[in-house]
Design a protein around this motif. Structure first.
Motif, PDB file in Angstrom:
ATOM      1  N   PHE A  56       0.820  -1.199   0.000  1.00 34.21           N
ATOM      2  CA  PHE A  56       0.000   0.000   0.000  1.00 34.21           C
ATOM      3  C   PHE A  56       0.861   1.261   0.000  1.00 34.21           C
ATOM      4  CE2 PHE A  56      -2.593  -3.271   2.028  1.00 34.21           C
ATOM      5  CZ  PHE A  56      -3.788  -3.149   1.348  1.00 34.21           C
ATOM      6  N   GLN A  57       0.200   2.380  -0.330  1.00 40.13           N
ATOM      7  CA  GLN A  57       0.865   3.686  -0.274  1.00 40.13           C
ATOM      8  C   GLN A  57       1.333   3.988   1.150  1.00 40.13           C
ATOM      9  OE1 GLN A  57      -1.360   6.905  -2.034  1.00 40.13           O
ATOM     10  NE2 GLN A  57      -0.371   8.427  -0.762  1.00 40.13           N
ATOM     11  N   ARG A  58       0.476   3.719   2.114  1.00 36.06           N
ATOM     12  CA  ARG A  58       0.861   3.860   3.515  1.00 36.06           C
ATOM     13  C   ARG A  58       1.460   2.524   3.944  1.00 36.06           C
ATOM     14  NH1 ARG A  58      -1.473   8.576   5.035  1.00 36.06           N
ATOM     15  NH2 ARG A  58      -3.297   9.250   3.849  1.00 36.06           N
ATOM     16  N   TYR A  59       2.608   2.564   4.561  1.00 37.72           N
ATOM     17  CA  TYR A  59       3.395   1.352   4.762  1.00 37.72           C
ATOM     18  C   TYR A  59       2.678   0.302   5.605  1.00 37.72           C
ATOM     19  CZ  TYR A  59       6.613   5.121   3.607  1.00 37.72           C
ATOM     20  OH  TYR A  59       7.197   6.204   3.017  1.00 37.72           O
ATOM     21  N   ALA A  60       1.781   0.719   6.492  1.00 37.28           N
ATOM     22  CA  ALA A  60       0.995  -0.199   7.332  1.00 37.28           C
ATOM     23  C   ALA A  60       1.895  -1.150   8.119  1.00 37.28           C
ATOM     24  CB  ALA A  60       0.008  -0.992   6.471  1.00 37.28           C
ATOM     25  N   LEU A 139       6.991   9.940  -0.549  1.00 33.23           N
ATOM     26  CA  LEU A 139       8.428  10.177  -0.458  1.00 33.23           C
ATOM     27  C   LEU A 139       8.832  11.421  -1.241  1.00 33.23           C
ATOM     28  CD1 LEU A 139       9.573   6.483  -1.032  1.00 33.23           C
ATOM     29  CD2 LEU A 139       9.160   7.649   1.145  1.00 33.23           C
ATOM     30  N   ASP A 140       9.985  11.999  -0.884  1.00 32.60           N
ATOM     31  CA  ASP A 140      10.456  13.171  -1.615  1.00 32.60           C
ATOM     32  C   ASP A 140      10.966  12.762  -2.985  1.00 32.60           C
ATOM     33  OD1 ASP A 140      13.443  12.708  -1.601  1.00 32.60           O
ATOM     34  OD2 ASP A 140      13.107  12.753   0.558  1.00 32.60           O
ATOM     35  N   ALA A 141      11.143  13.750  -3.860  1.00 30.57           N
ATOM     36  CA  ALA A 141      11.417  13.487  -5.274  1.00 30.57           C
ATOM     37  C   ALA A 141      12.684  12.664  -5.488  1.00 30.57           C
ATOM     38  CB  ALA A 141      11.508  14.813  -6.029  1.00 30.57           C
ATOM     39  N   GLU A 142      13.769  13.029  -4.806  1.00 28.56           N
ATOM     40  CA  GLU A 142      15.039  12.317  -4.998  1.00 28.56           C
ATOM     41  C   GLU A 142      14.926  10.864  -4.563  1.00 28.56           C
ATOM     42  OE1 GLU A 142      19.735  12.492  -3.579  1.00 28.56           O
ATOM     43  OE2 GLU A 142      18.347  14.079  -2.983  1.00 28.56           O
ATOM     44  N   LEU A 143      14.273  10.617  -3.432  1.00 30.19           N
ATOM     45  CA  LEU A 143      14.123   9.249  -2.937  1.00 30.19           C
ATOM     46  C   LEU A 143      13.218   8.439  -3.846  1.00 30.19           C
ATOM     47  CD1 LEU A 143      14.821   7.216  -0.791  1.00 30.19           C
ATOM     48  CD2 LEU A 143      12.995   8.156   0.649  1.00 30.19           C
ATOM     49  N   ARG A 144      12.199   9.075  -4.411  1.00 27.99           N
ATOM     50  CA  ARG A 144      11.311   8.377  -5.337  1.00 27.99           C
ATOM     51  C   ARG A 144      12.091   7.854  -6.534  1.00 27.99           C
ATOM     52  NH1 ARG A 144       5.469  11.199  -6.089  1.00 27.99           N
ATOM     53  NH2 ARG A 144       5.333   9.450  -7.526  1.00 27.99           N
ATOM     54  N   VAL A 145      12.976   8.687  -7.075  1.00 24.33           N
ATOM     55  CA  VAL A 145      13.762   8.277  -8.238  1.00 24.33           C
ATOM     56  C   VAL A 145      14.649   7.089  -7.888  1.00 24.33           C
ATOM     57  CG1 VAL A 145      15.586   8.988  -9.828  1.00 24.33           C
ATOM     58  CG2 VAL A 145      13.692  10.553  -9.320  1.00 24.33           C
ATOM     59  N   ARG A 146      15.304   7.150  -6.722  1.00 21.62           N
ATOM     60  CA  ARG A 146      16.192   6.054  -6.323  1.00 21.62           C
ATOM     61  C   ARG A 146      15.426   4.765  -6.080  1.00 21.62           C
ATOM     62  NH1 ARG A 146      18.706   6.796  -1.587  1.00 21.62           N
ATOM     63  NH2 ARG A 146      18.068   8.912  -1.019  1.00 21.62           N
ATOM     64  N   LEU A 147      14.263   4.854  -5.443  1.00 19.33           N
ATOM     65  CA  LEU A 147      13.476   3.656  -5.169  1.00 19.33           C
ATOM     66  C   LEU A 147      12.842   3.090  -6.431  1.00 19.33           C
ATOM     67  CD1 LEU A 147      11.773   4.265  -1.710  1.00 19.33           C
ATOM     68  CD2 LEU A 147      13.514   2.588  -2.298  1.00 19.33           C
ATOM     69  N   ARG A 148      12.514   3.939  -7.393  1.00 17.40           N
ATOM     70  CA  ARG A 148      12.007   3.427  -8.675  1.00 17.40           C
ATOM     71  C   ARG A 148      13.061   2.547  -9.336  1.00 17.40           C
ATOM     72  NH1 ARG A 148       9.503   8.748 -10.175  1.00 17.40           N
ATOM     73  NH2 ARG A 148      11.242   9.143 -11.571  1.00 17.40           N
ATOM     74  N   SER A 149      14.300   3.039  -9.344  1.00 18.03           N
ATOM     75  CA  SER A 149      15.390   2.270  -9.939  1.00 18.03           C
ATOM     76  C   SER A 149      15.608   0.966  -9.176  1.00 18.03           C
ATOM     77  CB  SER A 149      16.669   3.111  -9.942  1.00 18.03           C
ATOM     78  OG  SER A 149      17.752   2.387 -10.467  1.00 18.03           O
ATOM     79  N   PHE A 150      15.541   1.040  -7.843  1.00 17.04           N
ATOM     80  CA  PHE A 150      15.703  -0.158  -7.017  1.00 17.04           C
ATOM     81  C   PHE A 150      14.609  -1.176  -7.310  1.00 17.04           C
ATOM     82  CE2 PHE A 150      14.194  -2.312  -3.152  1.00 17.04           C
ATOM     83  CZ  PHE A 150      15.292  -3.092  -2.846  1.00 17.04           C
ATOM     84  N   LEU A 151      13.368  -0.706  -7.360  1.00 15.07           N
ATOM     85  CA  LEU A 151      12.244  -1.623  -7.592  1.00 15.07           C
ATOM     86  C   LEU A 151      12.331  -2.278  -8.962  1.00 15.07           C
ATOM     87  CD1 LEU A 151       9.478  -2.821  -6.865  1.00 15.07           C
ATOM     88  CD2 LEU A 151       8.441  -0.769  -7.851  1.00 15.07           C
ATOM     89  N   ARG A 152      12.651  -1.503  -9.992  1.00 19.34           N
ATOM     90  CA  ARG A 152      12.732  -2.069 -11.338  1.00 19.34           C
ATOM     91  C   ARG A 152      13.832  -3.124 -11.414  1.00 19.34           C
ATOM     92  NH1 ARG A 152      10.175  -4.035 -15.582  1.00 19.34           N
ATOM     93  NH2 ARG A 152      10.748  -3.107 -17.580  1.00 19.34           N
ATOM     94  N   GLY A 153      14.986  -2.819 -10.812  1.00 16.11           N
ATOM     95  CA  GLY A 153      16.076  -3.799 -10.811  1.00 16.11           C
ATOM     96  C   GLY A 153      15.698  -5.063 -10.068  1.00 16.11           C
TER      97      GLY A 153
END
Length: 330
Positions: A56-60, A139-153
């Motif tokens: 979820f969007q909220r980590y729960a 999440l803030d913009a910079e962290l979103r970019v890093r986590l997107r890359s992490f998730l895709r990998g």
């Protein structure tokens, strides 16, 4: 969906993205139709029997539990033997890069770390389908970019079949094998990011990506499309009968400017770093043109001509007079 594919549901708030995930997960009951996973109808199965994971969007996260206990919660609920659960926990903690944080509580973690705990808690149960409902929205913009890359990998490394929900076009373009564009509970187009951007099925899809120019043009007997307001001529079209009106999509980056006396005036200029976004006006019409900032700069108030190659244009079957304004989506 194909096995190992990441498909993104993209659309504005209220279009049905999250409801779709909840239906697949079994948290909502469909009024009609079936839901199949791996060729099996799961429409009437209980939530645990569907073997899907939903982040979820909220980590729960459970605030009174450590990272390790949060991640292992689903294994305990499923009665996985202790030795097997411990092995799988060690494995997934390493995969998502949470080593050394196992004994911390959620309040001691950053936003990115909490999101990885939520992801690990789902992955450790080995779902057949991983679903993520705007997991980076808080999440803030910079962290979103890093986590997107992490998730895709991670998704590609593990071969996870994944359904991702977002209203962020950049997120969808970066992550997806295919994008499903939704509006008002309807699926408008399902295609690759490149096809969605360059060959949208309708103006509504075009408007969701970037700032497309949607113009009216008239077909001529010699196979041209002409937009009289901006003096644009596209040759070699043969798309309609002589004099017929058609809708044309032109991306701002596909247009070029030439210094020339005429009725088209540069009314705005926005420096974007690598590019400059120009706004042009003539006869009450507006056009956006995006050019590399390394090119010679045009000034506000300067008159220009506009040109474009036919390969960069995309025609819609509906006449431009039927296009209705649509609000932009951030």
């Amino acid at each position: 969906m194909q096995a190992g594919e990441l498909v993104t549901l993209l659309g504005p708030s209220g279009c049905g993205k999250s409801t779709t995930l909840r239906l697949i997960a079994g948290l909502e009951t469909p009024d009609s139709g079936t839901i199949a996973i791996g060729g099996t109808d799961v429409s009437r199965l209980a939530v645990p029997d569907r073997h899907v994971g939903l982040v979820f969007q909220r980590y729960a996260l459970f605030q009174h539990m450590t990272v390790r206990r949060n991640i292992g919660f689903g294994l305990n609920m499923r009665g996985v033997p202790a030795a097997e659960a411990s092995r799988r926990l060690d494995e997934i903690i390493e995969v998502v890069g949470l080593q050394g944080l196992e004994d911390r509580f959620p309040r001691q973690l950053s936003g990115g770390q909490m999101q990885r705990v939520a992801l690990a808690r789902t992955l450790v149960t080995r779902p057949r389908l991983l679903m993520l409902d705007e997991p980076f929205a808080a999440l803030d913009a910079e962290l979103r970019v890093r986590l997107r890359s992490f998730l895709r990998g991670l998704q590609q490394q593990l071969g996870l079949t994944t359904l991702f929900v977002t209203h962020d076009q950049a997120e969808a373009m970066e992550l997806s094998d295919r994008i499903a564009v939704m509006q008002a509970g309807r699926l408008l187009q399902l295609d690759t990011p490149e096809a969605i951007y360059n060959r949208p099925c309708c103006p509504e899809v075009a408007r969701m990506f970037g700032m497309p120019n949607l113009l009216e043009a008239q077909a001529t007997v010699d196979g041209q499309l002409v937009n009289h307001a901006f003096g644009l001529r596209l040759a070699g079209v043969h798309a309609a009968a002589d004099g017929a009106s058609v809708a044309v999509m032109l991306r701002p980056e596909a247009l070029r400017l030439l210094p020339m006396d005429g009725p088209v005036v540069v009314s705005g200029l926005l420096y974007l770093g690598k590019t400059v976004l120009y706004t042009l006006h003539t006869a009450g019409k507006e056009l956006r043109v995006e050019r590399p900032s390394s090119e010679p700069r045009f000034a506000v108030g300067q008159t220009v001509a506009v040109e474009c190659d036919i390969d960069a244009a995309w025609l819609f079957p509906a006449p431009a007079s039927q296009l209705t304004p649509s609000r932009s989506h951030s």
